[in-house]
Design a protein around this motif. Structure first.
Motif, short mmCIF file in Angstrom:
data_model
loop_
_atom_site.label_atom_id
_atom_site.label_comp_id
_atom_site.label_asym_id
_atom_site.label_seq_id
_atom_site.Cartn_x
_atom_site.Cartn_y
_atom_site.Cartn_z
N CYS A 232 3.44 2.12 -0.22
CA CYS A 232 2.19 2.69 0.29
C CYS A 232 2.14 2.69 1.81
CB CYS A 232 1.01 1.88 -0.28
SG CYS A 232 -0.61 2.61 0.06
N TRP A 233 3.30 2.45 2.45
CA TRP A 233 3.40 2.42 3.91
C TRP A 233 2.59 1.28 4.53
CZ3 TRP A 233 2.54 8.29 5.44
CH2 TRP A 233 3.56 9.06 4.86
N ASN A 234 2.27 0.27 3.73
CA ASN A 234 1.47 -0.85 4.25
C ASN A 234 2.32 -2.06 4.57
OD1 ASN A 234 2.00 -1.23 1.50
ND2 ASN A 234 0.27 -2.63 1.26
N ASP A 235 3.64 -1.88 4.74
CA ASP A 235 4.51 -2.98 5.14
C ASP A 235 4.69 -2.97 6.65
OD1 ASP A 235 5.96 -0.47 4.57
OD2 ASP A 235 7.68 -1.57 5.35
N TYR A 236 4.81 -4.17 7.20
CA TYR A 236 4.92 -4.31 8.65
C TYR A 236 6.28 -4.87 9.06
CZ TYR A 236 -0.09 -3.58 8.38
OH TYR A 236 -1.33 -3.06 8.12
N THR A 237 7.23 -4.86 8.14
CA THR A 237 8.55 -5.39 8.45
C THR A 237 9.51 -4.30 8.93
OG1 THR A 237 9.18 -5.09 6.13
CG2 THR A 237 8.30 -7.25 6.76
N SER A 238 9.16 -3.05 8.71
CA SER A 238 10.03 -1.95 9.11
C SER A 238 10.02 -1.77 10.62
CB SER A 238 9.57 -0.66 8.43
OG SER A 238 10.28 0.45 8.93
N LEU A 239 11.16 -1.32 11.14
CA LEU A 239 11.25 -1.04 12.58
C LEU A 239 10.36 0.13 12.98
CD1 LEU A 239 15.09 -1.43 13.24
CD2 LEU A 239 13.27 -2.96 14.00
N TYR A 240 10.04 0.99 12.02
CA TYR A 240 9.19 2.14 12.32
C TYR A 240 7.75 1.72 12.63
CZ TYR A 240 13.16 4.58 10.30
OH TYR A 240 14.43 5.04 10.03
N TRP A 241 7.41 0.48 12.32
CA TRP A 241 6.08 -0.04 12.65
C TRP A 241 5.86 -0.04 14.17
CZ3 TRP A 241 1.30 -0.69 12.21
CH2 TRP A 241 0.61 -1.73 12.79
N TRP A 242 6.96 -0.08 14.94
CA TRP A 242 6.84 -0.07 16.40
C TRP A 242 6.31 1.26 16.92
CZ3 TRP A 242 6.92 -3.81 19.93
CH2 TRP A 242 7.39 -5.07 19.54
N VAL A 243 6.39 2.30 16.13
CA VAL A 243 5.79 3.58 16.55
C VAL A 243 4.28 3.43 16.71
CG1 VAL A 243 5.43 6.00 15.89
CG2 VAL A 243 7.60 4.88 15.38
N LYS A 245 2.82 0.08 16.90
CA LYS A 245 2.60 -1.14 17.68
C LYS A 245 2.82 -0.94 19.17
CE LYS A 245 3.81 -6.05 17.61
NZ LYS A 245 4.64 -7.10 16.95
N ALA A 246 3.83 -0.16 19.56
CA ALA A 246 4.15 0.02 20.98
C ALA A 246 2.99 0.68 21.76
CB ALA A 246 5.43 0.83 21.14
N PRO A 247 2.38 1.77 21.26
CA PRO A 247 1.22 2.33 21.98
C PRO A 247 0.04 1.37 22.07
CG PRO A 247 2.11 3.95 20.44
CD PRO A 247 2.78 2.64 20.13
N ILE A 248 -0.15 0.52 21.03
CA ILE A 248 -1.23 -0.46 21.08
C ILE A 248 -0.97 -1.47 22.19
CG2 ILE A 248 -2.29 -2.40 19.84
CD1 ILE A 248 -2.04 -0.81 17.29
N LEU A 250 0.90 -1.02 24.80
CA LEU A 250 0.77 -0.31 26.07
C LEU A 250 -0.69 -0.23 26.51
CD1 LEU A 250 2.03 1.42 28.34
CD2 LEU A 250 1.71 3.41 26.85
N ALA A 251 -1.59 0.11 25.57
CA ALA A 251 -3.01 0.20 25.90
C ALA A 251 -3.56 -1.16 26.32
CB ALA A 251 -3.79 0.73 24.69
N ILE A 252 -3.11 -2.23 25.64
CA ILE A 252 -3.59 -3.58 25.97
C ILE A 252 -3.18 -3.97 27.38
CG2 ILE A 252 -3.28 -6.03 25.43
CD1 ILE A 252 -3.08 -5.22 22.48
N PHE A 253 -1.91 -3.77 27.72
CA PHE A 253 -1.42 -4.19 29.03
C PHE A 253 -1.98 -3.32 30.15
CE2 PHE A 253 1.86 -6.35 26.49
CZ PHE A 253 1.78 -7.62 27.07
N VAL A 254 -2.16 -2.03 29.91
CA VAL A 254 -2.80 -1.19 30.93
C VAL A 254 -4.24 -1.61 31.15
CG1 VAL A 254 -3.58 1.16 31.45
CG2 VAL A 254 -1.29 0.79 30.53
N ASN A 255 -4.93 -1.96 30.06
CA ASN A 255 -6.30 -2.43 30.18
C ASN A 255 -6.37 -3.74 30.92
OD1 ASN A 255 -8.83 -1.43 29.66
ND2 ASN A 255 -8.62 -1.52 27.45
N THR A 305 0.36 -11.67 21.40
CA THR A 305 1.52 -10.79 21.47
C THR A 305 2.73 -11.51 22.04
OG1 THR A 305 0.07 -8.90 21.79
CG2 THR A 305 2.37 -8.61 22.40
N LEU A 306 2.50 -12.47 22.95
CA LEU A 306 3.59 -13.18 23.60
C LEU A 306 4.27 -14.19 22.68
CD1 LEU A 306 1.95 -13.76 27.09
CD2 LEU A 306 3.60 -11.99 26.44
N PHE A 307 3.62 -14.56 21.57
CA PHE A 307 4.20 -15.52 20.63
C PHE A 307 4.89 -14.79 19.49
CE2 PHE A 307 0.95 -18.06 22.72
CZ PHE A 307 1.61 -19.27 22.91
N PRO A 308 5.94 -15.41 18.91
CA PRO A 308 6.56 -14.81 17.73
C PRO A 308 5.56 -14.69 16.59
CG PRO A 308 7.95 -16.55 18.66
CD PRO A 308 6.64 -16.61 19.39
#
Length: 371
Positions: A232-243, A245-248, A250-255, A305-308
């Motif tokens: 159902c695309w609700n897994d967060y272990t795939s590398l494609y999840w970074w598509v 996560k990365a913009p989120i 980016l928005a956090i650090f710019v803010n 975000t800084l912690f594993p």
């Protein structure tokens, strides 16, 4: 052969008769411990003429169970503890999102009803409120689809509605962060460009707040359809999840950078000898208001975000789901209910209503007297 089967813990893919299949210990919080031995353990099932064999070894032997009570009953340990934990968490964040939705709808109604509150600034706030309403609503939609029935088959959950709900959920979360970014950009614009018309930037704010999340989710959906179209695309272990996560991030650090810039500009204006005392008082009030916006700027997400991801998961879940569910209420409180303009408008309309009532009472009394 044996068809795809969900045994309540793991998914077993279809195989021909005579073949076997092995799966690792599933990573389920508050059910199985995450250890090196558990990660190396395998549970195997054979496909026979009569169907799937029982898991060998059983889950409670192959995987190390979390201990939730003093009872020696393995089934109780494996089910009652996590059931209580997740039911409690769901009840808490459901209450939080319900409170936030009620406050946000009321805030939008207030900004819409009073004409004197119709301006570009409040329009941006309404968009911000709408993003929180979307995130709260999609949380309920996602829960109703994924967890409406305990007997649901998570192996064969491949319906379009399920995937659409997850995609819409990710869009609402992205929109939430980017509307948050727009609020930070708008505050910085007010300090930098005092005499610039708000209408100059309003369409850019709308494009960033709603357009970037839409583009990101479209890219993510296309990638999942092409390269990772299972479940159902609700897994967060795939590398494609970074598509997503990365913009989120980016928005956090710019803010965060915007927040530090705003604090610096406010400090310079307060310390400047050329600024009158009245303006200094206004800037001090703005500074206090800005400090209240720290959780809204997503600064608290930076810490996690800084912690594993495997460290402090319980604290992160409580913080994200429960405290995060009340974030919409906090937004409505700061931007609307504690807004001086809103309070002044309420007082003005309350005074007009009282005068109107007194006038009506006087007219009725005069009519009775003359009669």
């Amino acid at each position: 052969g044996c068809l795809t089967e969900w045994d309540g813990v793991s998914c077993w893919s279809a195989v021909p008769v005579g073949q076997s299949q092995a799966v690792a210990c599933p990573d389920i919080r508050h059910v199985f411990k995450k250890s090196i031995l558990a990660a190396a353990a395998l549970i195997r099932r054979n496909c026979t003429e009569s169907g799937w064999s029982f898991p060998s070894p059983p889950y409670h032997n192959a995987c190390e169970l979390e201990v939730h009570s003093s009872s020696n009953d393995t089934e109780t340990k494996a089910s009652e503890g996590p059931r209580c934990y997740f039911v409690t968490m769901k009840a808490l964040y459901t209450c939080g999102y319900s409170t936030s939705l009620a406050a946000l709808f009321l805030a939008i109604g207030i900004f819409s009803c009073f004409r004197k509150l119709h301006c570009a600034r409040n329009s941006i706030h309404i968009h911000f409120f709408t993003s929180f309403i979307l995130s709260g609503t999609t949380m309920f939609i996602k829960d109703s689809i994924l967890f409406s029935d305990e007997s649901i088959d998570h192996c064969t959950m491949l319906t379009v509605s399920c995937k659409a709900a997850i995609a819409f959920f990710h869009y609402s979360i992205l929109a939430n962060f980017y509307r948050l970014l727009v609020e930070g950009m708008y505050l910085q614009t007010l300090l930098l460009l005092t005499f610039t018309s708000d209408k100059t930037y309003i369409w850019w704010y709308i494009l960033i707040g709603w357009g970037v999340p839409m583009l990101t989710v479209r890219v993510w959906v296309i990638i999942r359809l092409q390269y990772d179209n299972h479940g159902c695309w609700n897994d967060y272990t795939s590398l494609y999840w970074w598509v997503i996560k990365a913009p989120i991030l980016l928005a956090i650090f710019v803010n965060l950078l915007i927040f530090l810039s705003v604090i610096r500009m406010l400090a310079q204006k307060i310390c400047s000898p050329d600024i009158s005392q009245n303006y200094k008082q206004q800037y001090k009030r703005l500074t206090k208001f800005t400090l209240l916006l720290i959780p809204l700027f997503g600064v608290h997400y930076v810490v996690f975000t800084l912690f594993p991801e495997h460290i402090g998961v319980d604290a992160w879940l409580y913080f994200k789901l429960i405290l995060g569910s009340y974030q919409g209420f906090l937004v409505a409180l700061l931007y609307c209910f504690l807004n001086g303009e809103v309070q002044a408008e309420f007082k003005r309309n309350w005074g007009k209503w009282q005068l109107s009532m007194e006038s009506n009472v006087f007219n009725l009394a005069t009519q009775d007297f003359t009669a």
